[in-house]
Design an enzyme around this catalytic site. Structure first.
Site, PDB file in Angstrom:
ATOM      1  N   LYS A 157       0.834  -1.195   0.000  1.00 46.14           N
ATOM      2  CA  LYS A 157       0.000   0.000   0.000  1.00 46.14           C
ATOM      3  C   LYS A 157       0.872   1.249   0.000  1.00 46.14           C
ATOM      4  CE  LYS A 157      -3.754  -1.881   2.916  1.00 46.14           C
ATOM      5  NZ  LYS A 157      -4.918  -1.638   2.051  1.00 46.14           N
ATOM      6  N   ARG A 191     -10.429 -11.507   2.446  1.00 47.06           N
ATOM      7  CA  ARG A 191     -11.368 -12.532   1.969  1.00 47.06           C
ATOM      8  C   ARG A 191     -10.733 -13.922   1.986  1.00 47.06           C
ATOM      9  NH1 ARG A 191     -11.932  -9.267  -3.474  1.00 47.06           N
ATOM     10  NH2 ARG A 191     -11.527  -7.700  -1.875  1.00 47.06           N
TER      11      ARG A 191
END
Length: 464
Positions: free
Chosen positions: A243, A317
């Site tokens: 990120k 997820r």
């Protein structure tokens, strides 16, 4: 920190809650000295207005707070809480009928939550009582205190920085809840995750400074089986798909799903709801190291489906998938997952609303109704089946990060649904878990989101 009502006392100051259209009527019955004081002070009943009224010897004898117009109240979850910081320290009791009875419980909850502060890292900080409230008649004060304490724990867990809230500390937080309520807990950590078939939890967390783990807590022996699954990514660098700094700054909150399910579990146990409760938290840190999982890796999940990793920053997820597969192996009566899963959800509904996904219309209706009653807003988004093709890469069964950037919250939810057995009563909440700007009853920082709506819904749909 204890967020509770003050004991009833005859010395509590009367608190008159006045909307603008009620101020003149209240002044008409006041004595001349009080009337002149209020008029000179300019009190007009606006949201957040507060005025202490002096007695004959100058000490406070009562207080006024503004409740605003219906339109102003609609803009806040806890209108009364806007005035609490402006009141002098002391004990208050609500006088008269200034608050509609249907809103009274939430207004009292907002008062308690307005007293929350996070002081762990501030030298010399104290939790000195400020404005305390005596529980009004006609409300379930014990329930309100339970909800406030659960929310405070959720906020604390999210607010603690990742150096002090890694997977081991998150496990300790779960154990503290377990010990308080005489629940049971088991933890699978490190390479044991591979041995016991949780390969995606292990893959995501293996590069972290602390071993990844699956926390499994149970409570209750009778009633429907309710399983809560919370994303516990204690810090998310994005992995090898690193990120940028601007996106990494809030990643201590990426375990917000875990914090919310622990707070919800605490409330369920404290309320002694007649359920068999199971809490599953995959706790990991998504770090960069020589053994980080890689883009283009193909992982085999607990359920046997293969997943092509097209972005290591779509890791939540993956860990939830193994936990959901485990949850479904014992056929729960209600399965809920909570996760700070996608930026797309924030783009869709902003930080205040928790979008949720379910194929169960009665459950959706119950969540929406409970959310309105609990001042805990949610919004249903669709499990849009035509988008299933977007999560099928061809080289593997599933793609963890479809290209194109479209429908990110929906495709993430569809990914999770693949790991839930058909026919399971299931809802997924894609929460933000953070209050960007302080608001009445909601301090800036970690935030419980959707938990009170879930609590009310499960009481309804399971007919508890």
């Amino acid at each position: 920190m204890s967020l509770s009502f003050a004991p009833a006392t005859s010395e509590a100051w009367p608190l008159h809650v006045l909307s603008p259209d009620k101020v003149d009527a209240w002044l008409a019955q006041a004595d001349d000295t009080t009337r002149r004081w209020v008029q000179a002070s300019g009190f007009d009943g606006a949201i957040g207005a507060a005025l202490m009224i002096p007695g004959p010897e100058g000490a406070p004898c009562a207080a006024l707070v503004g409740h605003g117009t219906p339109g102003e109240r609609a803009r806040l979850r806890f209108p009364l809480a806007a005035a609490v910081p402006r009141l002098a320290p002391g004990i208050y009791r609500i006088a008269g009928g200034g608050i509609d009875h249907a809103a009274l419980a939430n207004e009292c909850l907002g008062w308690l939550l307005s007293c929350y502060t996070f002081t762990r890292y501030r030298r010399g900080a104290t939790d000195a009582p400020g404005a305390e409230l005596v529980a009004p008649d006609g409300i379930d004060s014990a329930r309100i205190e339970i909800l406030a304490e659960a929310e405070a724990m959720t906020r604390d867990l999210i607010n603690i920085p990742p150096a002090d809230m890694g997977p081991a500390a998150l496990e300790n937080a779960a154990r503290a809840v377990q010990e308080t309520f005489d629940a049971s807990i088991s933890v699978i950590a490190g390479d044991a995750l591979i041995e016991q078939n949780f390969p995606m939890i292990h893959a995501v967390g293996r590069a972290g400074p602390q071993a990844p783990r699956l926390i499994d807590m149970r409570w209750g022996e009778t009633g429907p089986l309710v399983t809560l699954v919370g994303k516990g990514v204690c810090f998310d660098t994005g992995g090898l798909n690193l990120k940028p700094g601007s996106s990494m700054g809030l990643m201590k909150k990426d375990m917000g799903g875990a914090a919310n399910v622990l707070g919800l579990a605490q409330a369920i146990m404290a309320l002694e709801l007649p359920v068999r409760l199971r809490v599953l938290i995959p706790a990991v840190e998504n770090s960069v190291s020589s053994n980080s999982f890689r883009p283009q890796d193909i992982l085999t999940s607990r359920k046997g489906m293969t997943v092509e990793v097209n972005n290591t920053d779509a890791e939540g997820r993956l860990v939830l998938a193994d936990a959901l597969a485990l949850a479904c192996e014992e056929k729960p009566d209600l399965l809920i997952s909570m996760a700070t899963l996608t930026g797309a959800a924030r783009v869709a509904v902003g930080p205040d609303i928790a979008p949720f996904f379910t194929d169960d219309d009665p459950l959706a209706a119950a969540l929406e109704q409970a959310a309105r009653a609990a001042a805990d807003p949610v919004w249903r988004l669709p499990f849009h089946t035509p988008y299933e093709a977007m999560i099928e890469p061809g080289i593997a069964d599933l793609d963890n990060a479809p290209s194109g950037g479209m429908a990110g919250a929906i495709t993430a939810a569809l990914f999770l649904r693949r790991f839930v057995e058909p026919g399971t009563r299931y809802a997924h909440l894609d929460i933000y878990g953070w209050q960007p700007v302080a608001a009445p009853g909601r301090s800036k920082g970690g935030l419980g989101q959707g938990s009170r709506a879930i609590l009310g819904a499960l009481e309804s749909v399971l007919e508890l």
